[in-house]
Design a protein around this motif. Structure first.
Motif, short mmCIF file in Angstrom:
data_model
loop_
_atom_site.label_atom_id
_atom_site.label_comp_id
_atom_site.label_asym_id
_atom_site.label_seq_id
_atom_site.Cartn_x
_atom_site.Cartn_y
_atom_site.Cartn_z
N ARG A 74 -3.04 10.36 -15.53
CA ARG A 74 -1.80 9.94 -15.62
C ARG A 74 -2.02 8.69 -14.66
NH1 ARG A 74 1.87 12.99 -18.29
NH2 ARG A 74 0.44 14.47 -19.62
N TYR A 75 -2.86 8.43 -13.64
CA TYR A 75 -3.15 7.32 -12.99
C TYR A 75 -3.58 6.09 -13.69
CZ TYR A 75 -5.31 3.90 -9.95
OH TYR A 75 -5.89 2.93 -9.47
N VAL A 76 -4.33 6.42 -14.73
CA VAL A 76 -4.95 5.42 -15.49
C VAL A 76 -3.81 4.81 -16.43
CG1 VAL A 76 -6.39 4.97 -17.29
CG2 VAL A 76 -7.32 6.23 -15.34
N ARG A 77 -2.93 5.85 -17.07
CA ARG A 77 -2.10 5.30 -17.73
C ARG A 77 -1.02 4.54 -17.15
NH1 ARG A 77 1.64 9.96 -20.93
NH2 ARG A 77 -0.67 10.67 -21.27
N ALA A 78 -0.51 4.95 -15.69
CA ALA A 78 0.41 4.44 -15.06
C ALA A 78 0.14 2.95 -14.63
CB ALA A 78 0.75 5.27 -13.71
N ILE A 79 -1.10 2.63 -14.35
CA ILE A 79 -1.52 1.36 -13.81
C ILE A 79 -1.64 0.47 -15.18
CG2 ILE A 79 -2.60 1.94 -11.79
CD1 ILE A 79 -5.40 1.49 -13.30
N SER A 80 -1.86 0.91 -16.17
CA SER A 80 -2.09 0.25 -17.42
C SER A 80 -0.54 0.01 -17.84
CB SER A 80 -2.83 1.09 -18.72
OG SER A 80 -2.77 0.34 -19.76
N GLU A 81 0.41 0.83 -17.97
CA GLU A 81 1.90 0.47 -18.23
C GLU A 81 2.04 -0.37 -17.24
OE1 GLU A 81 3.63 4.11 -18.33
OE2 GLU A 81 2.86 4.96 -20.32
N HIS A 82 1.95 -0.55 -16.09
CA HIS A 82 2.74 -1.41 -15.08
C HIS A 82 1.89 -2.63 -14.72
CE1 HIS A 82 6.24 0.94 -13.89
NE2 HIS A 82 5.42 1.71 -14.39
N GLU A 83 0.62 -2.90 -15.65
CA GLU A 83 -0.07 -4.08 -15.42
C GLU A 83 -0.67 -4.28 -14.11
OE1 GLU A 83 2.12 -7.23 -17.30
OE2 GLU A 83 1.72 -6.58 -19.31
N LEU A 84 -1.23 -3.09 -13.39
CA LEU A 84 -1.62 -3.36 -12.16
C LEU A 84 -3.35 -3.51 -12.28
CD1 LEU A 84 -0.07 -0.45 -10.24
CD2 LEU A 84 0.78 -2.86 -10.19
N ASN A 85 -3.70 -4.53 -11.40
CA ASN A 85 -5.19 -4.79 -11.34
C ASN A 85 -5.88 -4.07 -10.28
OD1 ASN A 85 -7.63 -5.70 -12.29
ND2 ASN A 85 -7.13 -8.00 -11.83
N PRO A 86 -6.27 -2.88 -10.13
CA PRO A 86 -6.88 -2.50 -8.96
C PRO A 86 -8.31 -2.82 -8.56
CG PRO A 86 -6.76 -0.86 -10.87
CD PRO A 86 -6.44 -1.83 -11.40
N ALA A 87 -8.26 -3.05 -7.27
CA ALA A 87 -9.37 -3.52 -6.60
C ALA A 87 -10.06 -2.16 -5.89
CB ALA A 87 -9.30 -4.65 -5.71
N GLY A 88 -10.88 -1.70 -6.42
CA GLY A 88 -11.55 -0.30 -6.16
C GLY A 88 -10.68 0.75 -6.41
N PHE A 89 -11.13 1.93 -5.97
CA PHE A 89 -10.61 3.23 -6.16
C PHE A 89 -9.55 3.54 -5.34
CE2 PHE A 89 -15.30 3.69 -7.24
CZ PHE A 89 -15.15 4.04 -8.67
N PRO A 90 -8.38 4.27 -6.10
CA PRO A 90 -7.42 4.59 -5.00
C PRO A 90 -7.33 5.84 -4.11
CG PRO A 90 -7.05 5.58 -7.32
CD PRO A 90 -8.31 5.00 -7.12
N GLN A 91 -6.51 6.10 -3.34
CA GLN A 91 -6.35 7.22 -2.53
C GLN A 91 -5.19 8.18 -3.23
OE1 GLN A 91 -5.71 6.45 1.49
NE2 GLN A 91 -7.65 6.24 1.82
N ILE A 92 -5.31 9.22 -3.80
CA ILE A 92 -4.58 9.99 -4.69
C ILE A 92 -4.22 11.40 -3.92
CG2 ILE A 92 -4.07 11.04 -7.00
CD1 ILE A 92 -5.75 9.06 -8.21
N GLU A 93 -2.86 11.62 -3.54
CA GLU A 93 -2.53 12.81 -3.04
C GLU A 93 -1.34 13.36 -3.83
OE1 GLU A 93 -0.91 14.27 1.41
OE2 GLU A 93 -1.31 12.00 0.90
N ALA A 94 -1.47 14.83 -4.07
CA ALA A 94 -0.47 15.43 -4.60
C ALA A 94 0.66 15.63 -3.36
CB ALA A 94 -0.88 16.81 -5.46
N THR A 95 1.88 15.43 -4.02
CA THR A 95 3.00 15.79 -2.95
C THR A 95 3.73 16.78 -3.24
OG1 THR A 95 4.25 13.92 -4.08
CG2 THR A 95 3.16 13.36 -1.94
N VAL A 96 3.73 17.32 -4.62
CA VAL A 96 4.49 18.63 -5.04
C VAL A 96 3.46 19.15 -5.95
CG1 VAL A 96 6.43 19.53 -6.12
CG2 VAL A 96 6.92 17.42 -4.82
N ASN A 97 2.98 20.45 -5.85
CA ASN A 97 2.04 20.82 -6.73
C ASN A 97 2.27 22.63 -6.67
OD1 ASN A 97 -0.03 21.96 -8.25
ND2 ASN A 97 -1.75 21.29 -6.74
N GLU A 98 3.32 22.69 -7.53
CA GLU A 98 3.66 24.36 -7.56
C GLU A 98 4.02 24.66 -8.95
OE1 GLU A 98 6.89 25.54 -4.70
OE2 GLU A 98 6.22 23.95 -3.16
N ALA A 99 3.64 25.64 -9.39
CA ALA A 99 4.13 26.24 -10.73
C ALA A 99 5.62 26.36 -10.89
CB ALA A 99 3.53 27.56 -11.00
N GLY A 100 6.15 25.80 -11.96
CA GLY A 100 7.59 25.66 -12.29
C GLY A 100 8.38 24.56 -11.93
#
Length: 455
Positions: A74-100
């Protein structure tokens, strides 16, 4: 999927993504069901373990695995949809990660800066004008003679430039120190291969002489127990040899690729190589002035991820240059030693890329081949070099990049005020060497300044 993008600085973006709970939970359940088919557990037949047990035993690991995959996709899809041009790798952190609950994660990334190029109009650029003279060629041939000189024993006292064969032993006070002795060692006086002051004291010595040499080791000497210490060396001189310069004849010139031994051809080839070397020095001097002006006119933000990539590359170059071996862990080298040089390189790269893009510069296959043929002239078998380069896409890409850089510099040079300055061959090369040394010194000073700021 819901996506929001926040601009936290000129080159930093904070991307928040929400993925519906149903999508994640369904993927987790499917992965658990698939895993259950092969689970072996005491008390149950293969594939018959209840899902409640499977979920209890493997649920957390499977969810983490699925969530990791979902976030990357979904990160790859998001930056593609918003035409972001990343320089290097991102820091990704789940802020909500619970079943349901909807999965929510935040990706913090750097993007390439948007650059509006400022002109370097008004910049004065000095362009050396140099002609390789017959005297320059004579001097170069004399240098080649010295590089290919032999040694012959002489009966006179040793002079600067002579080679002496010696035994020596070093003492701190009355005690010999480890690593301070050798027998039958050949030393060229003036080569600078021994500590300062040692070689000069051998001038005037003759074969058979016994002499004492007193020196002081430098404060920064690599052997700490010797640094700054006064030492005495007892030296036995066995032989003194003077340089025996070869004659510039057919046999001599054959060593440099002139198979028929023709002296005129040899001189012409030497002059051609010197002219090419001078031309490269001139181009590099002009280029450095232009790029310096471009950086001065355009203060741009630089993604730290790109700087770190360049730092890592410079570390590998340094390790290779100092022969540290392929297994050497370059992470042991401090980033601070390379940070400013790396930052400058990234700045130049980004600015040149913008010049190339803005002016729609390109390089055809014919231009690439012509450049390769020019480079191949330095080799004894240029045809093989051309064939190798043109058959290797990676090498062709490197040559194409060099051509585009040259075109960009030429375009920028049109904005500057160019002043031609007559210089001799020796002066051009000396200036080029001084520029290299100044660049290295500047990098060291900037690194030291950075360390002071951090302190």
């Amino acid at each position: 999927m819901q996506v929001s993008v926040d601009t936290t600085s000129q080159i930093e973006r904070r991307v928040t993504v929400q993925v519906p709970a149903a999508e994640v939970d369904e993927a987790v359940n499917a992965r658990l069901k698939d895993a259950a088919k092969n689970v072996r557990m005491d008390g149950f037949r293969r594939g018959k373990v209840p899902m409640s047990v499977i979920r209890q035993r493997y649920g957390r690991d499977v969810r983490n695995e699925v969530v990791g995959e979902v976030m990357r996709e979904r990160y790859v899809r998001a930056i593609s949809e918003h035409e972001l041009n990343p320089a290097g790798f991102p820091q990704i952190e789940a802020t909500v990660n619970e079943a349901g609950k909807d999965l929510e994660f935040v990706a913090t990334l750097e993007v390439y800066p948007e650059i509006e190029l400022a002109s370097i109009e008004g910049t004065e650029v000095e362009r050396p004008v140099v002609e390789v003279t017959d005297a320059d060629v004579d001097e170069m041939i004399e240098t080649l003679r010295k590089q290919n000189a032999g040694w012959e024993a002489v009966e006179r006292a040793a002079e600067d430039g002579d080679q002496v064969t010696i035994d020596f032993q070093g003492f701190l006070g009355d005690e010999p120190f480890e690593g301070g002795s050798a027998e039958g060692h050949d030393l060229v006086i003036g080569s600078g291969s021994f500590i300062p002051g040692f070689e000069e004291q051998l001038i005037g010595a003759k074969a058979g002489d016994d002499t004492e040499i007193k020196v002081t080791f430098p404060e920064d000497y690599q052997a700490e127990h010797l640094a700054g210490q006064e030492a005495t060396f007892k030296v036995k001189v066995h032989e003194v040899k003077g340089q025996s310069l070869p004659e510039v004849d057919a046999e001599f010139v054959k060593k440099f690729g002139v198979e028929d031994g023709d002296l005129d051809k040899f001189r012409a080839e030497v002059k051609k190589n010197m002219t090419r070397e001078a031309s490269q020095a001139v181009e590099n001097r002009v280029k450095q002035q232009v790029l310096g002006a471009l950086q001065k006119a355009n203060d741009i933000p630089v993604p730290q991820a790109l700087v770190q990539q360049e730092v890592d590359g410079l570390k590998r170059q340094a390790a290779q240059q100092f022969g540290l071996g392929e297994d050497f862990d370059v992470s042991q080298l401090p980033n601070e030693l390379f940070a400013e040089q790396a930052k400058s390189r990234v700045e130049v790269g980004l600015l040149l890329a913008e010049v190339i893009k803005a002016n729609e510069l390109g390089a055809s296959d014919d231009e690439i081949k012509a450049k390769v043929e020019e480079l191949a002239e330095q080799y004894q078998e240029p045809e093989q070099v051309v064939e190798y380069y043109m058959g290797n896409e990676q090498m062709k890409t490197q040559v194409k990049s060099a051509i585009l850089e040259e075109k960009a510099v030429d375009l920028l040079l049109e904005q500057a005020s160019v002043k031609d300055v007559e210089m001799s061959y020796q002066d051009v090369l000396a200036a080029a060497q001084q520029q290299d040394e100044a660049d290295e010194e500047e990098g060291s000073e900037e690194s030291a300044g950075e360390e002071e700021r951090q302190a």
